[in-house]
Design a protein around this motif. Structure first.
Motif, PDB file in Angstrom:
ATOM      1  N   ALA A 153       0.858  -1.193   0.000  1.00  0.00           N
ATOM      2  CA  ALA A 153       0.000   0.000   0.000  1.00  0.00           C
ATOM      3  C   ALA A 153       0.894   1.243   0.000  1.00  0.00           C
ATOM      4  CB  ALA A 153      -0.912  -0.010   1.216  1.00  0.00           C
ATOM      5  N   ASN A 154       1.137   1.785  -1.180  1.00  0.00           N
ATOM      6  CA  ASN A 154       2.007   2.962  -1.284  1.00  0.00           C
ATOM      7  C   ASN A 154       1.243   4.243  -1.578  1.00  0.00           C
ATOM      8  OD1 ASN A 154       1.276   2.599  -3.938  1.00  0.00           O
ATOM      9  ND2 ASN A 154       3.379   2.491  -4.764  1.00  0.00           N
ATOM     10  N   GLY A 155      -0.088   4.142  -1.709  1.00  0.00           N
ATOM     11  CA  GLY A 155      -0.902   5.331  -1.918  1.00  0.00           C
ATOM     12  C   GLY A 155      -0.874   5.875  -3.321  1.00  0.00           C
ATOM     13  N   LYS A 156      -0.348   5.105  -4.267  1.00  0.00           N
ATOM     14  CA  LYS A 156      -0.238   5.577  -5.649  1.00  0.00           C
ATOM     15  C   LYS A 156      -0.943   4.613  -6.595  1.00  0.00           C
ATOM     16  CE  LYS A 156       4.281   7.638  -4.637  1.00  0.00           C
ATOM     17  NZ  LYS A 156       5.729   7.617  -4.947  1.00  0.00           N
ATOM     18  N   PRO A 157      -1.293   5.075  -7.808  1.00  0.00           N
ATOM     19  CA  PRO A 157      -1.920   4.170  -8.789  1.00  0.00           C
ATOM     20  C   PRO A 157      -1.051   2.953  -9.031  1.00  0.00           C
ATOM     21  CG  PRO A 157      -2.114   6.437  -9.522  1.00  0.00           C
ATOM     22  CD  PRO A 157      -1.214   6.463  -8.316  1.00  0.00           C
ATOM     23  N   GLN A 158      -1.703   1.788  -9.130  1.00  0.00           N
ATOM     24  CA  GLN A 158      -0.986   0.530  -9.321  1.00  0.00           C
ATOM     25  C   GLN A 158      -1.643  -0.294 -10.411  1.00  0.00           C
ATOM     26  OE1 GLN A 158      -0.830  -1.507  -5.544  1.00  0.00           O
ATOM     27  NE2 GLN A 158       0.513   0.012  -4.599  1.00  0.00           N
ATOM     28  N   GLY A 159      -0.858  -1.151 -11.013  1.00  0.00           N
ATOM     29  CA  GLY A 159      -1.326  -2.064 -12.046  1.00  0.00           C
ATOM     30  C   GLY A 159      -0.148  -2.494 -12.881  1.00  0.00           C
ATOM     31  N   LEU A 160       0.128  -3.774 -12.942  1.00  0.00           N
ATOM     32  CA  LEU A 160       1.319  -4.276 -13.635  1.00  0.00           C
ATOM     33  C   LEU A 160       1.049  -4.602 -15.101  1.00  0.00           C
ATOM     34  CD1 LEU A 160       2.599  -6.655 -10.798  1.00  0.00           C
ATOM     35  CD2 LEU A 160       3.485  -4.383 -11.404  1.00  0.00           C
ATOM     36  N   GLY A 161      -0.187  -4.411 -15.543  1.00  0.00           N
ATOM     37  CA  GLY A 161      -0.553  -4.716 -16.914  1.00  0.00           C
ATOM     38  C   GLY A 161      -1.128  -3.514 -17.627  1.00  0.00           C
ATOM     39  N   LYS A 162      -2.178  -3.755 -18.402  1.00  0.00           N
ATOM     40  CA  LYS A 162      -2.770  -2.726 -19.241  1.00  0.00           C
ATOM     41  C   LYS A 162      -3.467  -1.645 -18.426  1.00  0.00           C
ATOM     42  CE  LYS A 162      -6.106  -2.151 -23.019  1.00  0.00           C
ATOM     43  NZ  LYS A 162      -7.040  -2.853 -23.951  1.00  0.00           N
ATOM     44  N   TYR A 163      -4.093  -2.031 -17.301  1.00  0.00           N
ATOM     45  CA  TYR A 163      -4.918  -1.102 -16.541  1.00  0.00           C
ATOM     46  C   TYR A 163      -4.296  -0.777 -15.190  1.00  0.00           C
ATOM     47  CZ  TYR A 163      -8.445  -2.213 -20.033  1.00  0.00           C
ATOM     48  OH  TYR A 163      -9.116  -2.379 -21.219  1.00  0.00           O
ATOM     49  N   GLN A 164      -4.627   0.403 -14.679  1.00  0.00           N
ATOM     50  CA  GLN A 164      -4.145   0.821 -13.367  1.00  0.00           C
ATOM     51  C   GLN A 164      -5.287   1.419 -12.543  1.00  0.00           C
ATOM     52  OE1 GLN A 164      -0.733   3.458 -13.541  1.00  0.00           O
ATOM     53  NE2 GLN A 164       0.630   1.686 -13.299  1.00  0.00           N
ATOM     54  N   SER A 165      -5.089   1.418 -11.235  1.00  0.00           N
ATOM     55  CA  SER A 165      -6.061   2.034 -10.326  1.00  0.00           C
ATOM     56  C   SER A 165      -5.870   3.548 -10.307  1.00  0.00           C
ATOM     57  CB  SER A 165      -5.867   1.478  -8.917  1.00  0.00           C
ATOM     58  OG  SER A 165      -4.624   1.911  -8.380  1.00  0.00           O
ATOM     59  N   ARG A 166      -6.679   4.234  -9.499  1.00  0.00           N
ATOM     60  CA  ARG A 166      -6.573   5.680  -9.332  1.00  0.00           C
ATOM     61  C   ARG A 166      -6.289   6.010  -7.864  1.00  0.00           C
ATOM     62  NH1 ARG A 166     -11.249   4.716 -11.794  1.00  0.00           N
ATOM     63  NH2 ARG A 166     -12.363   5.358  -9.894  1.00  0.00           N
ATOM     64  N   ALA A 167      -5.421   5.258  -7.228  1.00  0.00           N
ATOM     65  CA  ALA A 167      -5.149   5.430  -5.802  1.00  0.00           C
ATOM     66  C   ALA A 167      -4.620   6.826  -5.505  1.00  0.00           C
ATOM     67  CB  ALA A 167      -4.146   4.381  -5.337  1.00  0.00           C
ATOM     68  N   THR A 168      -4.983   7.348  -4.307  1.00  0.00           N
ATOM     69  CA  THR A 168      -4.548   8.690  -3.903  1.00  0.00           C
ATOM     70  C   THR A 168      -3.916   8.725  -2.515  1.00  0.00           C
ATOM     71  OG1 THR A 168      -6.722   9.163  -2.942  1.00  0.00           O
ATOM     72  CG2 THR A 168      -6.401   9.739  -5.273  1.00  0.00           C
ATOM     73  N   GLY A 169      -3.954   7.611  -1.791  1.00  0.00           N
ATOM     74  CA  GLY A 169      -3.435   7.581  -0.425  1.00  0.00           C
ATOM     75  C   GLY A 169      -3.603   6.209   0.187  1.00  0.00           C
ATOM     76  N   THR A 170      -3.341   6.111   1.482  1.00  0.00           N
ATOM     77  CA  THR A 170      -3.413   4.809   2.158  1.00  0.00           C
ATOM     78  C   THR A 170      -4.440   4.759   3.290  1.00  0.00           C
ATOM     79  OG1 THR A 170      -1.692   5.430   3.749  1.00  0.00           O
ATOM     80  CG2 THR A 170      -0.972   4.388   1.677  1.00  0.00           C
ATOM     81  N   ALA A 171      -5.071   5.888   3.597  1.00  0.00           N
ATOM     82  CA  ALA A 171      -5.937   5.942   4.784  1.00  0.00           C
ATOM     83  C   ALA A 171      -7.091   4.951   4.714  1.00  0.00           C
ATOM     84  CB  ALA A 171      -6.477   7.359   4.963  1.00  0.00           C
ATOM     85  N   SER A 172      -7.635   4.702   3.528  1.00  0.00           N
ATOM     86  CA  SER A 172      -8.789   3.811   3.419  1.00  0.00           C
ATOM     87  C   SER A 172      -8.443   2.407   3.899  1.00  0.00           C
ATOM     88  CB  SER A 172      -9.307   3.770   1.977  1.00  0.00           C
ATOM     89  OG  SER A 172      -8.318   3.249   1.101  1.00  0.00           O
ATOM     90  N   ILE A 173      -7.305   1.881   3.471  1.00  0.00           N
ATOM     91  CA  ILE A 173      -6.953   0.521   3.862  1.00  0.00           C
ATOM     92  C   ILE A 173      -6.370   0.493   5.278  1.00  0.00           C
ATOM     93  CG2 ILE A 173      -4.665   0.644   2.765  1.00  0.00           C
ATOM     94  CD1 ILE A 173      -6.989  -2.438   3.185  1.00  0.00           C
ATOM     95  N   ALA A 174      -5.580   1.488   5.639  1.00  0.00           N
ATOM     96  CA  ALA A 174      -4.981   1.515   6.979  1.00  0.00           C
ATOM     97  C   ALA A 174      -6.056   1.626   8.057  1.00  0.00           C
ATOM     98  CB  ALA A 174      -3.997   2.674   7.088  1.00  0.00           C
ATOM     99  N   GLY A 175      -7.094   2.430   7.796  1.00  0.00           N
ATOM    100  CA  GLY A 175      -8.181   2.550   8.763  1.00  0.00           C
ATOM    101  C   GLY A 175      -8.897   1.239   8.981  1.00  0.00           C
ATOM    102  N   LYS A 176      -9.065   0.478   7.903  1.00  0.00           N
ATOM    103  CA  LYS A 176      -9.724  -0.827   8.036  1.00  0.00           C
ATOM    104  C   LYS A 176      -8.883  -1.777   8.887  1.00  0.00           C
ATOM    105  CE  LYS A 176     -12.284  -0.658   3.621  1.00  0.00           C
ATOM    106  NZ  LYS A 176     -11.761   0.606   3.058  1.00  0.00           N
ATOM    107  N   PHE A 177      -7.588  -1.820   8.655  1.00  0.00           N
ATOM    108  CA  PHE A 177      -6.691  -2.635   9.485  1.00  0.00           C
ATOM    109  C   PHE A 177      -6.819  -2.223  10.950  1.00  0.00           C
ATOM    110  CE2 PHE A 177      -4.637  -3.990   5.628  1.00  0.00           C
ATOM    111  CZ  PHE A 177      -3.861  -5.096   5.945  1.00  0.00           C
TER     112      PHE A 177
END
Length: 838
Positions: free
Chosen positions: A282-306
């Motif tokens: 979880a680096n807070g940046k768009p990710q995707g190793l192939g054709k498509y990527q996400s639009r990530a902007t941060g880590t708070a959403s996943i960190a809060g769930k943890f």
């Protein structure tokens, strides 16, 4: 696949042909093919809102009435004109709601409208018993690492890192957790949310769960509720995904996983590292190793769930001090991780454009901060939680027509509930306002159709539905406002058959009902393995379905006549959009089923019961209630009322109908009502319900019981006392059995009786009764002795409002002395309804 709708109709017709021969109207075709009655196939609890939906594909006049027919006898046991008309919806041209909430008799029935007959209707307080445990079967079956259903292991070599501060392809052990949906990807987003739901289910409803499985998921007891074993399985994996305070991983594998059908133990997808799969940091940046990527902007959403899952886990597992301390530490570090990068960490796609497009994060941080406050007591966390709550008062999908896939996740905000529990008046008011606003947004859409459907038909619409009902439950629990109870029940019923297709959306639940048979799952499609308890995605807009990639139906559509441009659902393996079970949706369902099951026995576990009646309140609170009964005599009321008022105490008075109807007693009743004492029912004619020596032998029928009880409440109405304000019933002679308790519950009331252990109830005796006579000094001393020996916490102390003239030694003359004594001992004297929370 069987044509389930037609089979059901044939069965109903044949069955009723046997039991209703005497009713000529029912000897004809009972399901002519253009009209249907949709119900909750699991059943209804007697006290709940109960509504069926009648629909027709023809433009017909709305039915004026409906009947409920007893299954065993064919008798019409209830008729009603409580029919609310609506117009067209989906494939139907006409529709209406059939409300039978005031019919509370337990049993098995059919609903009949004209010549249309419903499936079997079950009314029983235990219809949802053990269903939460049933849904846990799917969670166990979804385990990665050791899979107890297959009794084999899978994905034990996960994995190698990507996007992290360490070199890419660093090997790390993150085996375990659950597979996502019917794929073998693993997302911390859904897994952390699922873990929290399971922990919360045990926290809020521990009494509904059993212990039938071991920690590893195999059969056998281990002394811990199975829901906690499953929650702990999630916690153990989350700990691996957050191994250091500045390391937090979001995902295992990606959509390269989608390479055909196979069991997880036979997964041969190669990501280029043998059996190892990529682990996304979880680096807070768009990710995707192939054709498509996400639009990530941060880590708070996943960190809060943890953080929230760890914090709640630390409280649930507090008896294991080292483990609880570890979880507490991880909760704090995950929260700090989120504070550093506000924003959303979406999941990473690869070859296809589908991923979890989460766009909100303040709800996750709110719940984390609220749980940290609960865990530590730190005021800063409560302040932060309230601040996050104000940034997103309403989960944005509520009231919307559509949303992207998992755009607003989780689908309801547990954080509002957690901050409301702090009882800070302003925070509580705001949190409930937020919940209410969301519920109302859905209601504005729902009130326009007969199914009360206001949830958008996007992917995982069933997950949204379950979450909406949970939010309704939490709002009602904290506010006491029942304005949305029918809406909540309609959404719950939708999941179990009260929908256009007439099918439940949970595999195998109910066992005898129409449920998914051909879900999008390798377990069922390849080997016919049942996926018990799995909640399928649910219906989607016709426009969504038509534009999805790679969808094809493998079998003829048994629901073809119920599909529409508005919405579709297919019980077909080929429809991954509507018929794929999801792990996180099923975890939400576990909480929801536990909540509804808990309503069957809503009294707290601390309440003592005997033969079905509550006989004592909570023993951990220094509260008790003074109860007074009356039938023939009222001589003590002036003195009792004067004494209670002197001490600022409210008493609880239970009178028979004869008492209420006695003109001589009218001034006494009015004086008690003016003093705001509790006034309740004690039967109409002071009947003896069962034999004194053989308690199981009833001396009255249910019909006679109900008629007598109704007459009691009719007498009370003359004094402005409504049934809803007097829900507690004290049986005549304080003598009853289990049958009477059940009849009382069926009538919408709660049966109570005095707490044994003192001689207070003997204050009606007089000297001519010989050895049965008990003097006032002896009665008083019995109360003092009991208090000294065991205490009187939760006591329902029974006295009489008047006695036979032959008793000169009136105990109500010692009431002042008794109250002074009890107050000195620290007891708070309250009404029975306050003591029992009724």
């Amino acid at each position: 696949m069987l044509m389930k709708q037609k089979v059901l109709c044939v069965w109903c017709t044949c069955f009723l042909g046997l039991i209703l021969l005497s009713l000529h109207a029912l000897s004809q075709d009972l399901n002519p093919g253009s009209s249907w009655i949709r119900i909750n196939l699991m059943g209804y609890q007697p006290q709940s809102v109960k509504v069926a939906v009648w629909v027709s594909k023809e433009k017909k006049e709305q039915p004026e009435k409906f009947d409920i027919i007893e299954m065993g006898t064919g008798k019409v046991v209830y008729s009603s004109r409580n029919v609310k008309p609506f117009g067209a919806y989906g494939p139907f041209k006409t529709s209406c709601r059939l409300n039978f909430s005031d019919f509370k008799d337990a049993g098995r029935y059919f609903i009949k409208v004209g010549n249309t007959l419903s499936p079997e209707v079950i009314i029983n307080k235990n219809v949802y018993q053990h269903t939460a445990d049933f849904a846990l079967r799917y969670m166990r079956q979804q385990r990665s690492g050791f899979n107890p259903y297959l009794k084999d292991s899978c994905h034990t070599e996960d994995g190698y890192t990507m996007y992290g501060p360490m070199p890419d392809s660093t090997v790390i052990d993150v085996s375990g957790g659950w597979h996502d949906a019917s794929d073998y990807l693993q997302y911390a987003t859904t897994s952390a949310n699922a873990t929290y739901h399971l922990l919360a289910a045990y926290r809020d409803f521990p009494q509904v769960f059993s212990d039938q499985y071991q920690t590893n998921g195999l059969e056998g007891k281990n002394g811990r509720a199975d829901v906690l074993d499953e929650a702990n399985w999630g916690l153990q994996w989350l700990l691996k995904m957050h191994p250091k305070k500045d390391w937090l991983f979001n995902q295992i594998a990606d959509d390269r996983d989608h390479k055909g059908l196979r069991l997880p133990t036979k997964d041969d997808v190669d990501y280029g590292k043998g059996k190892k799969r990529p682990v996304y940091f979880a680096n807070g940046k768009p990710q995707g190793l192939g054709k498509y990527q996400s639009r990530a902007t941060g880590t708070a959403s996943i960190a809060g769930k943890f953080s929230s899952a760890f914090a709640l886990g630390s409280r649930i597992f507090s008896t294991d001090a080292p483990y609880a301390h570890l979880l507490q530490s991880k909760s704090k570090s995950a929260y700090a991780f989120g504070l550093k990068q506000p924003g959303v960490q979406q999941t990473a796609p690869n070859r296809a454009p589908y991923f979890y497009e989460e766009d909100n994060w303040t709800d996750d941080m709110e719940l984390a901060a609220a749980e940290l406050y609960q865990m530590t007591g730190g005021k800063k966390f409560l302040t932060q939680a309230a601040g996050y709550a104000a940034q997103e008062p309403v989960t944005p999908w509520m009231g919307a027509d559509t949303a992207r896939h998992y755009q607003w996740y989780p689908f309801h905000n547990f954080g509002h509930y957690e901050i409301a529990k702090t009882k800070d008046k302003l925070i509580l008011k705001n949190a409930l306002t937020y919940y209410k606003e969301g519920l109302d947004k859905v209601w504005q859409r729902a009130k326009q159709n007969a199914f009360y459907r206001g949830v958008p038909f996007i992917w995982c619409s069933n997950n949204l539905t379950a979450s909406f009902v949970i939010q309704s439950y939490l709002y009602h629990k904290e506010s006491g406002d029942n304005s949305y109870e029918e809406l909540a029940q309609a959404n719950f019923d939708w999941l179990f058959g009260c929908n256009p297709w007439g099918t439940a959306m949970v595999y195998g639940l109910p066992a005898a009902g129409d449920t998914p048979q051909d879900p999008h799952s390798a377990f069922t499609h390849l080997f016919k393995y049942p996926i018990d308890g799995g909640l399928v995605d649910g219906p989607v807009y016709g426009s969504i379905y038509k534009n999805l990639i790679g969808i094809t139906l493998y079998q003829p559509d048994e629901y073809a006549e119920f599909q529409s441009d508005l919405v579709v659902y297919h019980d077909d393996f080929g429809d991954y959009s509507t018929n794929e079970p999801t792990m996180d949706g099923t975890a939400s369902l576990v909480y929801l089923l536990a909540a509804y099951d808990s309503r069957a026995n809503a009294e707290p576990a601390q309440f003592q019961k005997d033969h079905g009646a509550i006989i004592r309140g909570k023993t951990n609170e220094k509260k008790m209630a003074l109860m007074f009964t009356g039938h023939e005599y009222a001589d003590g009321i002036p003195q009792i009322n004067k004494t209670l008022n002197k001490h600022g105490i409210k008493g609880s008075f239970f009178f028979t109908g004869d008492f209420y109807n006695n003109p001589q007693f009218n001034p006494f009743i009015k004086s008690l009502k003016t003093s705001n004492h509790y006034l309740g029912a004690h039967s109409n004619k002071h009947l003896l319900y069962c034999d004194w020596t053989k308690r199981d032998s009833l001396l009255v029928t249910k019909t006679a019981f109900q008629a007598d009880l109704d007459a009691n409440y009719d007498a009370m109405k003359r004094f402005g006392i409504e049934k809803k304000n007097a829900p507690l019933f004290l049986p005549p002679f304080e003598w009853y059995n289990e049958s009477v308790a059940t009849w009382t519950a069926d009538a919408g009331l709660t049966l109570i009786n005095y707490t044994p252990g003192t001689r207070s109830n003997a204050d009606y005796t007089y000297p001519e009764m010989g050895k049965r006579y008990v003097g006032s000094e002896e009665i008083y001393q019995s109360i003092v002795d009991r208090e000294a020996k065991e205490g009187l916490n939760g006591f329902l102390l029974l006295l009489h409002a008047g006695t036979d003239p032959r008793r000169v030694d009136k105990f109500y003359n010692k009431l002042d002395e008794l109250i002074i004594y009890l107050k000195k001992k620290g007891y708070n004297l309250v009404t029975v309804n306050d003591l029992l929370g009724k």
